[in-house]
Scaffold this active site. Structure first.
Site, PDB file in Angstrom:
ATOM      1  N   GLY A  13      10.524  -9.446   1.831  1.00 19.66           N
ATOM      2  CA  GLY A  13       9.422 -10.013   2.451  1.00 19.66           C
ATOM      3  C   GLY A  13       9.391 -10.133   4.006  1.00 19.66           C
ATOM      4  N   GLY A  56      13.246  -5.088   2.354  1.00 23.71           N
ATOM      5  CA  GLY A  56      12.779  -3.706   2.548  1.00 23.71           C
ATOM      6  C   GLY A  56      12.504  -3.428   4.214  1.00 23.71           C
ATOM      7  N   ARG A 100      -0.470   3.286   6.754  1.00 28.59           N
ATOM      8  CA  ARG A 100      -0.828   1.973   6.954  1.00 28.59           C
ATOM      9  C   ARG A 100      -1.989   1.433   7.663  1.00 28.59           C
ATOM     10  NH1 ARG A 100       2.091  -1.263   9.185  1.00 28.59           N
ATOM     11  NH2 ARG A 100       2.131  -2.913   7.348  1.00 28.59           N
ATOM     12  N   TYR A 136      -4.383  -0.671   5.375  1.00 27.30           N
ATOM     13  CA  TYR A 136      -4.317  -2.154   5.571  1.00 27.30           C
ATOM     14  C   TYR A 136      -4.920  -2.796   7.058  1.00 27.30           C
ATOM     15  CZ  TYR A 136      -0.398  -1.221   2.390  1.00 27.30           C
ATOM     16  OH  TYR A 136       0.498  -0.437   1.428  1.00 27.30           O
ATOM     17  N   CYS A 180      -9.942  14.633   7.464  1.00 29.19           N
ATOM     18  CA  CYS A 180     -11.517  14.579   7.407  1.00 29.19           C
ATOM     19  C   CYS A 180     -11.940  13.358   6.767  1.00 29.19           C
ATOM     20  CB  CYS A 180     -11.861  16.044   6.693  1.00 29.19           C
ATOM     21  SG  CYS A 180     -11.537  17.343   7.491  1.00 29.19           S
ATOM     22  N   GLU A 181     -11.551  12.337   7.378  1.00 33.45           N
ATOM     23  CA  GLU A 181     -11.987  11.394   6.765  1.00 33.45           C
ATOM     24  C   GLU A 181     -12.243  10.219   8.145  1.00 33.45           C
ATOM     25  OE1 GLU A 181     -11.305   9.093   3.637  1.00 33.45           O
ATOM     26  OE2 GLU A 181     -10.228  10.917   2.696  1.00 33.45           O
ATOM     27  N   TYR A 202       7.389   2.028   5.033  1.00 33.00           N
ATOM     28  CA  TYR A 202       6.279   2.342   4.481  1.00 33.00           C
ATOM     29  C   TYR A 202       5.372   3.280   4.998  1.00 33.00           C
ATOM     30  CZ  TYR A 202       7.708  -2.254   1.833  1.00 33.00           C
ATOM     31  OH  TYR A 202       8.322  -3.070   1.129  1.00 33.00           O
TER      32      TYR A 202
HETATM   33  N1  LLP Z   1      10.813  -6.962  -3.665  1.00 36.70           N
HETATM   34  C1  LLP Z   1       9.832  -6.808  -4.428  1.00 36.70           C
HETATM   35  C2  LLP Z   1       9.567  -6.924  -5.634  1.00 36.70           C
HETATM   36  C3  LLP Z   1       8.702  -6.146  -3.619  1.00 36.70           C
HETATM   37  O1  LLP Z   1       7.578  -5.840  -4.451  1.00 36.70           O
HETATM   38  C4  LLP Z   1       8.704  -5.829  -2.208  1.00 36.70           C
HETATM   39  C5  LLP Z   1       7.734  -5.203  -1.472  1.00 36.70           C
HETATM   40  C6  LLP Z   1      10.059  -5.909  -1.578  1.00 36.70           C
HETATM   41  C7  LLP Z   1      10.910  -6.661  -2.332  1.00 36.70           C
HETATM   42  C8  LLP Z   1      10.027  -5.515  -0.170  1.00 36.70           C
HETATM   43  O2  LLP Z   1       9.409  -6.167   0.627  1.00 36.70           O
HETATM   44  P1  LLP Z   1       9.694  -6.175   2.000  1.00 36.70           P
HETATM   45  O3  LLP Z   1      11.149  -6.997   2.626  1.00 36.70           O
HETATM   46  O4  LLP Z   1       9.671  -4.713   2.604  1.00 36.70           O
HETATM   47  O5  LLP Z   1       8.544  -6.930   2.782  1.00 36.70           O
HETATM   48  N2  LLP Z   1       3.071  -1.082   1.663  1.00 36.70           N
HETATM   49  C9  LLP Z   1       2.866  -2.353   2.523  1.00 36.70           C
HETATM   50  C10 LLP Z   1       4.088  -3.263   1.750  1.00 36.70           C
HETATM   51  C11 LLP Z   1       4.116  -3.279   0.401  1.00 36.70           C
HETATM   52  C12 LLP Z   1       5.206  -4.158  -0.120  1.00 36.70           C
HETATM   53  C13 LLP Z   1       5.435  -4.196  -1.580  1.00 36.70           C
HETATM   54  N3  LLP Z   1       6.511  -4.957  -2.037  1.00 36.70           N
HETATM   55  C14 LLP Z   1       3.022  -2.223   3.733  1.00 36.70           C
HETATM   56  O6  LLP Z   1       3.059  -0.920   4.333  1.00 36.70           O
HETATM   57  O7  LLP Z   1       2.657  -3.018   4.573  1.00 36.70           O
END
Ligand code: LLP
Length: 425
Positions: free
Chosen positions: A247, A286, A323, A327, A354-355, A382
């Site tokens: 996160g 991530g 993204r 979002y 086309c959006e 992402y």
């Molecule tokens: N662990 C779990 C259980 C998760 O659901 C996630 C992300 C992570 C780890 C990794 O989180 P990070 O370190 O990447 O923040 N598509 C969205 C982000 C969705 C995140 C979902 N879960 C975007 O592009 O902002």
């Protein structure tokens, strides 16, 4: 030659007027490989990882890269070779880990909807831990493990009800979210799990959201987790590890998340103060490992001035960079060739899909002309992993830069491959 790096992107810089990733001029690779084109810096990934490794120096910790951020095999290989485990959310992701040479024994499996087939696959592979997200899932996993004559290693994913203060679609640790077991139900759920013959309790887990730019929600979540660990262990159930999820945010637009080592210095001080300093730690980052390691290079197709708005139409679109559409996310957009003396046009940067939702940047100052290139920054996380073939657009090519060397991680998809598996009546 004048060199200037871009804030938040230590491995992306202008050398003179030309934008580079490490030692490679982006215009050169754009001409060779075509656009849209994703280019990743290996050094940027390893440097982001090093911040976590510094933070955990001398501790018992396992970094499990949350591969949903970018699951391209060549990216997974970088992290596997650096000793990382992986946080997966599907059987498909597990197959990718194995194909990239990753160690299944360092895999943790998150997600609210694991199927029985995926549970079998993960037990067969010998993963480290299932992060179980509901009591119903616990019962099914027990069943599958008993059927196989083994014990599934588990953590319960706790929903700590902490507000990460991020976009509502990517906050996951609030009561109204679908994730995890409610804080108040956690002890009872552990007691139930301890009675199940097919389960072996190994840890506790939480993940509160994504693109978090403040340490306070993490410190709150850690406090709540440690309260639970104390209660669960008082009930006679030992927890080998504590997993605090992922996160941590990145700098998209002047954002100032704490560096990973500084965040962990604060969290470890809390763990030490509460007597948990020697406990094994797991994390699932991530975005913070790959987000600012990647750029998307796109060609300007047309400039379209209008009465109300000007548009800069580029060859990347919402299928490549979802993204902004999903979002309202902000990605910086910079030219591959800096032209400080040209006058800029204020415009929306949009793709060919086309959006009206197909935009990449709104109200940007653009100096590039048709036929020239732009780079969309912070495109390592992402983007490709969420890309699609909408409008029958082949997925972009991906390159990994390592110093002056360029490796093709994924060639551009061909149009015929898009419908190769389809059948006419
Ligand atoms: N662990 C779990 C259980 C998760 O659901 C996630 C992300 C992570 C780890 C990794 O989180 P990070 O370190 O990447 O923040 N598509 C969205 C982000 C969705 C995140 C979902 N879960 C975007 O592009 O902002």
């Amino acid at each position: 030659m004048n060199t200037s790096t871009l804030s938040g992107h230590p491995f992306v810089h202008y050398s003179g007027a030309k934008l580079h990733v490490e030692g490679v001029a982006l215009e050169t690779v754009a001409r060779t490989h075509g656009t849209p084109l994703f280019v990743y810096s290996k050094a940027a990934m390893l440097s982001a990882l090093a911040a976590y490794q510094r933070g955990f120096a001398g501790r018992h910790a396992q970094i499990c890269y949350a591969m949903k951020a970018n699951s391209t095999l060549g990216v997974l290989q970088v992290f596997a070779q650096a000793g990382c485990g992986f946080d997966i959310v599907s059987g498909g992701e597990l197959a990718r880990v194995i194909a990239a040479g990753g160690d299944a024994g360092k895999v943790i499996f998150s997600g609210v909807g694991k199927t029985r087939a995926e549970m079998h696959q993960a037990l067969e592979a010998g993963i480290a831990c299932f992060n179980v997200e509901s009591e119903a899932e616990l019962a099914v996993l027990n069943d599958v493990a008993v059927e196989r004559g083994c014990k599934a290693p588990i953590s319960i994913r706790v929903n700590p009800n902490v507000d990460p203060k991020t976009h509502p679609y990517i906050s996951t640790g609030l009561k109204g979210n679908k994730f995890g077991v409610a804080h108040e139900r956690t002890l009872a759920t552990y007691q139930r799990a301890a009675q199940m013959p097919g389960l072996r309790i190994v840890g506790i887990d939480c993940h509160i959201g994504s693109q978090i730019t403040d340490s306070a929600p993490y410190l709150d979540a850690m406090d709540r987790m440690l309260d639970l660990v104390t209660a669960i262990e008082a009930a006679g159930i030992h927890l080998e590890h504590i997993d605090l999820g992922g996160g941590l945010g990145i700098d998209y637009n002047g954002d100032t998340p704490p560096p990973a080592d500084a965040l962990w210095a604060q969290l470890l001080a809390k763990l030490d103060a509460r007597g948990f300093g020697q406990r094994k730690l797991m994390i699932e980052p991530g975005r913070s490992l790959v987000g600012n390691a990647g750029v998307c290079v796109t060609e300007v197709l047309y400039l379209k001035p209008g009465e109300q708005k000007n548009f800069c139409i580029v060859d990347a679109a919402m299928n490549d960079l979802p993204r902004p559409a999903m979002y309202q996310a902000f990605h910086r957009i910079v030219p591959l060739n800096a032209h400080p003396n040209r006058s800029a046009m204020l415009c929306d940067v949009v793709g060919p899909v086309c959006e009206s939702g197909d935009w990449i940047g709104r109200d940007r100052e653009i100096t590039a002309q048709a036929g020239e290139y732009l780079a969309v920054l912070s495109a390592g996380a992402y983007c490709v992993s969420m890309s699609s073939n909408y409008n029958s657009r082949p997925r972009a090519a991906e390159l990994l830069v390592d110093g002056d060397a360029v490796h093709v991680l994924r060639p551009r998809e061909s149009v015929t491959s898009l419908f190769a598996g389809e059948q006419l009546r």
